[in-house]
Design a protein around this motif. Structure first.
Motif, mmCIF file in Angstrom:
data_model
loop_
_atom_site.group_PDB
_atom_site.id
_atom_site.type_symbol
_atom_site.label_atom_id
_atom_site.label_comp_id
_atom_site.label_asym_id
_atom_site.label_seq_id
_atom_site.Cartn_x
_atom_site.Cartn_y
_atom_site.Cartn_z
ATOM 1 N N UNK A 38 62.101 128.845 9.990
ATOM 2 C CA UNK A 38 61.216 128.147 10.915
ATOM 3 C C UNK A 38 60.008 129.040 11.190
ATOM 4 N N UNK A 39 58.810 128.456 11.114
ATOM 5 C CA UNK A 39 57.593 129.195 11.437
ATOM 6 C C UNK A 39 57.026 128.633 12.737
ATOM 7 N N UNK A 40 56.771 129.531 13.696
ATOM 8 C CA UNK A 40 56.241 129.152 15.007
ATOM 9 C C UNK A 40 54.799 129.641 15.112
ATOM 10 N N UNK A 41 53.922 128.816 15.700
ATOM 11 C CA UNK A 41 52.513 129.167 15.903
ATOM 12 C C UNK A 41 52.126 128.879 17.352
ATOM 13 N N UNK A 42 51.290 129.760 17.907
ATOM 14 C CA UNK A 42 50.706 129.519 19.236
ATOM 15 C C UNK A 42 49.327 130.145 19.261
ATOM 16 N N UNK A 43 48.459 129.615 20.112
ATOM 17 C CA UNK A 43 47.136 130.208 20.266
ATOM 18 C C UNK A 43 46.776 130.245 21.746
ATOM 19 N N UNK A 44 45.858 131.126 22.061
ATOM 20 C CA UNK A 44 45.444 131.331 23.451
ATOM 21 C C UNK A 44 43.944 131.587 23.469
ATOM 22 N N UNK A 45 43.242 130.874 24.321
ATOM 23 C CA UNK A 45 41.809 131.113 24.545
ATOM 24 C C UNK A 45 41.625 131.285 26.041
ATOM 25 N N UNK A 46 40.922 132.341 26.424
ATOM 26 C CA UNK A 46 40.665 132.571 27.843
ATOM 27 C C UNK A 46 39.469 133.493 28.013
#
Length: 91
Positions: A38-46
């Motif tokens: 399983x490949x998990x992705x997340x992103x964050x902009x702040x």
């Protein structure tokens, strides 16, 4: 706790792994196995709360069929990422 540090003013911002919007997908397994990685992705902009600089980070984590983390990686723009970041389902 993982943190993002602004690369301009060095202000540290804690990251809650549970607060990130993780997306997951199954990668093709080996031909002789029904199990998949399983490949998990997340992103964050702040913006930095001190100098208002834009910061962006993306995170990738691969999990084997036994829920063990195989690899983690991140890319960051305008910031430095430190600490272990992984989706809540595998911690």
């Amino acid at each position: 706790m993982p943190t993002i540090t602004c690369d301009s003013c060095r202000c540290q911002h804690p990251i809650g792994c549970n607060d990130l919007d993780w997306e997951s997908k199954a990668l093709e397994g080996k031909e002789d196995s029904m199990e998949s990685t399983i490949e998990h992705h997340a992103s964050l902009k702040m913006n930095c709360r001190v100098c208002r600089k834009k910061m962006k980070a993306t995170f990738t984590c691969k999990e084997d069929p036994q829920n063990v983390i195989e690899t983690t990686d991140h890319e960051a723009v305008g910031c430095i990422v430190s600490g272990n970041i992984s989706p809540p389902s595998v911690r």
